[in-house]
Design a protein around this motif. Structure first.
Motif, PDB file in Angstrom:
ATOM      1  N   ASN A   1       0.861  -1.174   0.000  1.00 20.56           N
ATOM      2  CA  ASN A   1       0.000   0.000   0.000  1.00 20.56           C
ATOM      3  C   ASN A   1       0.903   1.231   0.000  1.00 20.56           C
ATOM      4  N   SER A   2       1.078   1.810  -1.180  1.00 16.15           N
ATOM      5  CA  SER A   2       2.019   2.926  -1.327  1.00 16.15           C
ATOM      6  C   SER A   2       1.533   4.188  -0.635  1.00 16.15           C
ATOM      7  N   PHE A   3       0.217   4.250  -0.317  1.00 14.47           N
ATOM      8  CA  PHE A   3      -0.342   5.469   0.245  1.00 14.47           C
ATOM      9  C   PHE A   3      -0.355   5.458   1.775  1.00 14.47           C
ATOM     10  N   THR A   4       0.114   4.366   2.367  1.00 12.34           N
ATOM     11  CA  THR A   4       0.128   4.252   3.819  1.00 12.34           C
ATOM     12  C   THR A   4       1.525   4.545   4.342  1.00 12.34           C
ATOM     13  N   SER A   5       1.635   5.550   5.206  1.00 13.11           N
ATOM     14  CA  SER A   5       2.937   5.880   5.789  1.00 13.11           C
ATOM     15  C   SER A   5       3.219   4.934   6.943  1.00 13.11           C
ATOM     16  N   GLY A   6       4.495   4.675   7.167  1.00 10.01           N
ATOM     17  CA  GLY A   6       4.881   3.775   8.242  1.00 10.01           C
ATOM     18  C   GLY A   6       6.383   3.666   8.315  1.00 10.01           C
ATOM     19  N   THR A   7       6.825   2.690   9.075  1.00 11.78           N
ATOM     20  CA  THR A   7       8.261   2.511   9.272  1.00 11.78           C
ATOM     21  C   THR A   7       8.890   1.873   8.043  1.00 11.78           C
ATOM     22  N   ILE A   8      10.081   2.391   7.657  1.00 15.66           N
ATOM     23  CA  ILE A   8      10.846   1.859   6.533  1.00 15.66           C
ATOM     24  C   ILE A   8      12.206   1.404   7.066  1.00 15.66           C
ATOM     25  N   TRP A   9      12.579   0.174   6.730  1.00 19.27           N
ATOM     26  CA  TRP A   9      13.894  -0.341   7.087  1.00 19.27           C
ATOM     27  C   TRP A   9      14.799  -0.258   5.850  1.00 19.27           C
ATOM     28  N   TRP A  10      15.936   0.406   5.992  1.00 16.89           N
ATOM     29  CA  TRP A  10      16.878   0.551   4.889  1.00 16.89           C
ATOM     30  C   TRP A  10      18.133  -0.267   5.182  1.00 16.89           C
ATOM     31  N   TYR A  11      18.582  -1.009   4.157  1.00 17.54           N
ATOM     32  CA  TYR A  11      19.760  -1.862   4.298  1.00 17.54           C
ATOM     33  C   TYR A  11      20.793  -1.491   3.232  1.00 17.54           C
ATOM     34  N   LYS A  12      22.061  -1.506   3.652  1.00 18.61           N
ATOM     35  CA  LYS A  12      23.164  -1.320   2.711  1.00 18.61           C
ATOM     36  C   LYS A  12      24.177  -2.432   2.953  1.00 18.61           C
ATOM     37  N   ASN A  13      24.460  -3.162   1.863  1.00 17.40           N
ATOM     38  CA  ASN A  13      25.374  -4.309   1.958  1.00 17.40           C
ATOM     39  C   ASN A  13      24.939  -5.277   3.061  1.00 17.40           C
ATOM     40  N   GLN A  14      23.621  -5.532   3.121  1.00 18.99           N
ATOM     41  CA  GLN A  14      22.988  -6.486   4.029  1.00 18.99           C
ATOM     42  C   GLN A  14      23.062  -6.065   5.495  1.00 18.99           C
ATOM     43  N   GLN A  15      23.366  -4.807   5.753  1.00 16.59           N
ATOM     44  CA  GLN A  15      23.402  -4.297   7.110  1.00 16.59           C
ATOM     45  C   GLN A  15      22.320  -3.225   7.269  1.00 16.59           C
ATOM     46  N   LEU A  16      21.552  -3.338   8.368  1.00 13.57           N
ATOM     47  CA  LEU A  16      20.521  -2.353   8.636  1.00 13.57           C
ATOM     48  C   LEU A  16      21.169  -1.010   8.911  1.00 13.57           C
ATOM     49  N   GLN A  17      20.814  -0.011   8.127  1.00 17.29           N
ATOM     50  CA  GLN A  17      21.414   1.308   8.263  1.00 17.29           C
ATOM     51  C   GLN A  17      20.660   2.164   9.264  1.00 17.29           C
ATOM     52  N   ARG A  18      19.392   2.312   9.048  1.00 15.65           N
ATOM     53  CA  ARG A  18      18.564   3.146   9.929  1.00 15.65           C
ATOM     54  C   ARG A  18      17.092   2.857   9.662  1.00 15.65           C
ATOM     55  N   ILE A  19      16.269   3.279  10.554  1.00 14.08           N
ATOM     56  CA  ILE A  19      14.820   3.141  10.417  1.00 14.08           C
ATOM     57  C   ILE A  19      14.239   4.537  10.293  1.00 14.08           C
ATOM     58  N   TRP A  20      13.648   4.790   9.126  1.00 11.88           N
ATOM     59  CA  TRP A  20      13.064   6.087   8.859  1.00 11.88           C
ATOM     60  C   TRP A  20      11.576   5.936   8.561  1.00 11.88           C
ATOM     61  N   SER A  21      10.888   7.039   8.714  1.00 15.72           N
ATOM     62  CA  SER A  21       9.478   7.053   8.346  1.00 15.72           C
ATOM     63  C   SER A  21       9.280   7.554   6.928  1.00 15.72           C
ATOM     64  N   THR A  22      10.363   8.049   6.312  1.00 17.42           N
ATOM     65  CA  THR A  22      10.263   8.542   4.943  1.00 17.42           C
ATOM     66  C   THR A  22      10.457   7.396   3.959  1.00 17.42           C
ATOM     67  N   VAL A  23       9.814   7.497   2.812  1.00 16.79           N
ATOM     68  CA  VAL A  23       9.900   6.434   1.818  1.00 16.79           C
ATOM     69  C   VAL A  23      11.072   6.640   0.878  1.00 16.79           C
TER      70      VAL A  23
END
Length: 443
Positions: free
Chosen positions: A48-70
Motif C-alpha cells: 500500500n504505497s499510500f500508507t505511511s509507516g516505518t521503513i527499514w533501509w539496508y546497505k550491503n545487508q546491514q541495517l542502516q537506519r529506520i526512517w518514516s520517509t519512503v
C-alpha cells in the motif's frame, strides 16, 4: 512470560513478512551507474504505497537506519534494499559510483515491452565525444557520429546481455578512444509463461470441465492488464480474447478430446505467451441398466387403442441410439438417436396383428445392450356391450344371461296363473250342457 510474548510477536511478524509480497525500489534518475559526486534518490514502496509507516533501509545487508520517509538520497556505492511494514525485503539495487572517464548508464529495471534507453556519458571536462558506438555481447549494436542516447522500443527477453560503449574524445585537438566498463543488463519478464491447469486430464463425458490459464505478473507491474484465449487442436475455442483466465465447458463430450493450450497477452504492449500442451481424453460411460416399460401397464391393449413402448437406461453417456424390435422381424420397428437416458416408441392404433413379444436396444458406440422381451396382448372388440364398448361378453356371461331370462319367464307364468282374471269372484261361469245322443234302430 514476557519473553515468550515477545518471541510470539516476533514469530508472527516474521511469518507475515514471509507471506507478504516484496517491497519495490525505484531510482531517480533511473541509472545504476553514476559519476562520483552525483546523487541518486531511492524510493521504497510497499503493498500500500499510500500508507505511511516505518521503513527499514539496508546497505550491503546491514541495517542502516529506520526512517518514516519512503525516500533517501545517496552518492555511495553499494547494495541497497528496503522493507516496509506490509512487505518483505525488496530485491537488491547495486549502485556503482565511477571515477572513469566514460561510463554506460542503464536503467535499474527493464521489462519486456519497455523502451530501453542506453546512455554513454563522458565525465564533465573530458572533452567532446564523437564516433560513439554501443556494443552488446562484444558486437557492435549501434553507431553514432555524435554523442547520442540509444533507444530500443519494445525490448524482449533476448535483449538481455553485457553492454558497453566506446567514444572518441577530442581534448585540445588530440583525439583518443575510450571504452566504458561492461554492464550486465537483464530484461525481466512482465509475466510468467502461462500454465494450463485442470482437475483431471481424463474427464467423464457429460461432466463440467474448468480450464485455468494461470500466470504471475511482476509485482513492479501488477497493474498490467492481461487477456486470455484458449485453443484445442490448433483452433481457438473462445470468441476472442477474454479478461477472465478461466474457461468452462459445461458438459464435455468425447468429441472434445484433443490437445489444449492457452495464451496470455498484455493488452497495451501486445506481448503474448503460450502455455504448454495438455492432452485431454474424454471417457465415455458404457450403457447399463436397460428396461422397457409398456403402456398400458401389463401389456394388454384393446385393438384401436394406443400402445407406448418406453426404453430407458440407468447410465451411459454420449449420443445413444434407441431401437425397438419385435420377435420374428429382422428389421427394427423404430430408431431414435438422442442425448438422453430415455426414449419412447408409439403405435397410435394397434390391431390384432400387433400382438407379440417386443424388446428394445441401446447403443452409444462403445457398448450395446438389449432389454428383456415383453408380451403384448391385443384384445378384440367383438360382442362388446352397447353401454361399454370396451367390455367383451364371454361364454360364461352369456350363460348367466340365458339362465336369468328363463327364471323371469317362469316367475311371470306362476303369477299369471294365480292372479289371472278367471280366479276373481263375481264373474259368472259358463254352464256346461250335457250332450244327449239319440239311438235309431234299423229295421
Amino acid at each position: 512470560m514476557m519473553l515468550w510474548t515477545v518471541l510470539l510477536i516476533l514469530g508472527l511478524f516474521s511469518t507475515q513478512i514471509a507471506i507478504a509480497k516484496k517491497a519495490i525500489m525505484h531510482l531517480s534518475p533511473p541509472w545504476t551507474t553514476i559519476f562520483s559526486g552525483e546523487n541518486v534518490t531511492l524510493t521504497c514502496h510497499g503493498i500500500n504505497s499510500f500508507t505511511s509507516g516505518t521503513i527499514w533501509w539496508y546497505k550491503n545487508q546491514q541495517l542502516q537506519r529506520i526512517w518514516s520517509t519512503v525516500s533517501i538520497q545517496t552518492n555511495q556505492a553499494g547494495e541497497y534494499r528496503c522493507q516496509t511494514q506490509d512487505s518483505a525485503l525488496s530485491d537488491p539495487v547495486n549502485l556503482v559510483v565511477s571515477s572513469d572517464l566514460l561510463i554506460l548508464q542503464t536503467p535499474y529495471s527493464v521489462f519486456e515491452g519497455d523502451t530501453l534507453v542506453l546512455r554513454c556519458r563522458g565525465r564533465d571536462g573530458g572533452g567532446t565525444i564523437t564516433n560513439m558506438t554501443y556494443y552488446k555481447d562484444g558486437r557492435i549494436f549501434s553507431y553514432f557520429l555524435k554523442h547520442s542516447d540509444f533507444s530500443i522500443s519494445r525490448v524482449g527477453l533476448s535483449y538481455s546481455g553485457k553492454y558497453h560503449c566506446t567514444g572518441v574524445f577530442t581534448y585540445i585537438i588530440v583525439p583518443w578512444e575510450k571504452s566504458s566498463r561492461k554492464v550486465d543488463l537483464q530484461v525481466q519478464e512482465l509475466f510468467t509463461p502461462p500454465k494450463l491447469k485442470m482437475v483431471t486430464s481424463e474427464p467423464t463425458e457429460g461432466t463440467a470441465v474448468t480450464l485455468s490459464c494461470e500466470t504471475q505478473l511482476s509485482p513492479q507491474r501488477s497493474d498490467t492488464k492481461l487477456h486470455f484465449s484458449f485453443f484445442r487442436d490448433g483452433r481457438v475455442i473462445t470468441s476472442g480474447w477474454k479478461k477472465s483466465h478461466v474457461f468452462q465447458i459445461p458438459a464435455i463430450q468425447i468429441e472434445d478430446s484433443g490437445s489444449y493450450w492457452c495464451e496470455a497477452k498484455a493488452v497495451t504492449l501486445n506481448i503474448r505467451k503460450q502455455s504448454s500442451y495438455i492432452k485431454i481424453s474424454v471417457k465415455r460411460i458404457p450403457i447399463s441398466g436397460i428396461l422397457m416399460e409398456i403402456q398400458p401397464t401389463g401389456g394388454q391393449v384393446t385393438e384401436g387403442e394406443k400402445l407406448v413402448l418406453i426404453c430407458s437406461i440407468a447410465q451411459g453417456t454420449g449420443n445413444i441410439t434407441f431401437s425397438w424390435h419385435r420377435e420374428g422381424i429382422n428389421a427394427s420397428l423404430e430408431k431414435k438417436i438422442q442425448h438422453s437416458l430415455e426414449e419412447k416408441f408409439v403405435l397410435p392404433t394397434v390391431t390384432e396383428n400387433d400382438a407379440g413379444k417386443y424388446y428394445c436396444t441401446a447403443d452409444n458406440n462403445i457398448s450395446t445392450i438389449s432389454s428383456l422381451m415383453s408380451n403384448v396382448i391385443v384384445k378384440s372388440r367383438n360382442l362388446s356391450s352397447p353401454f361399454n364398448s370396451s367390455v367383451k361378453i364371454d361364454h360364461l356371461s352369456l350363460g348367466l344371461i340365458v339362465t336369468q331370462f328363463i327364471v323371469i319367464v317362469l316367475a311371470a307364468s306362476v303369477l299369471l296363473f294365480f292372479f289371472g282374471p278367471w280366479s276373481k269372484p263375481g264373474i259368472p261361469q259358463r254352464e256346461t250342457l250335457p250332450v244327449q245322443f239319440q239311438t235309431t234302430s234299423v229295421k
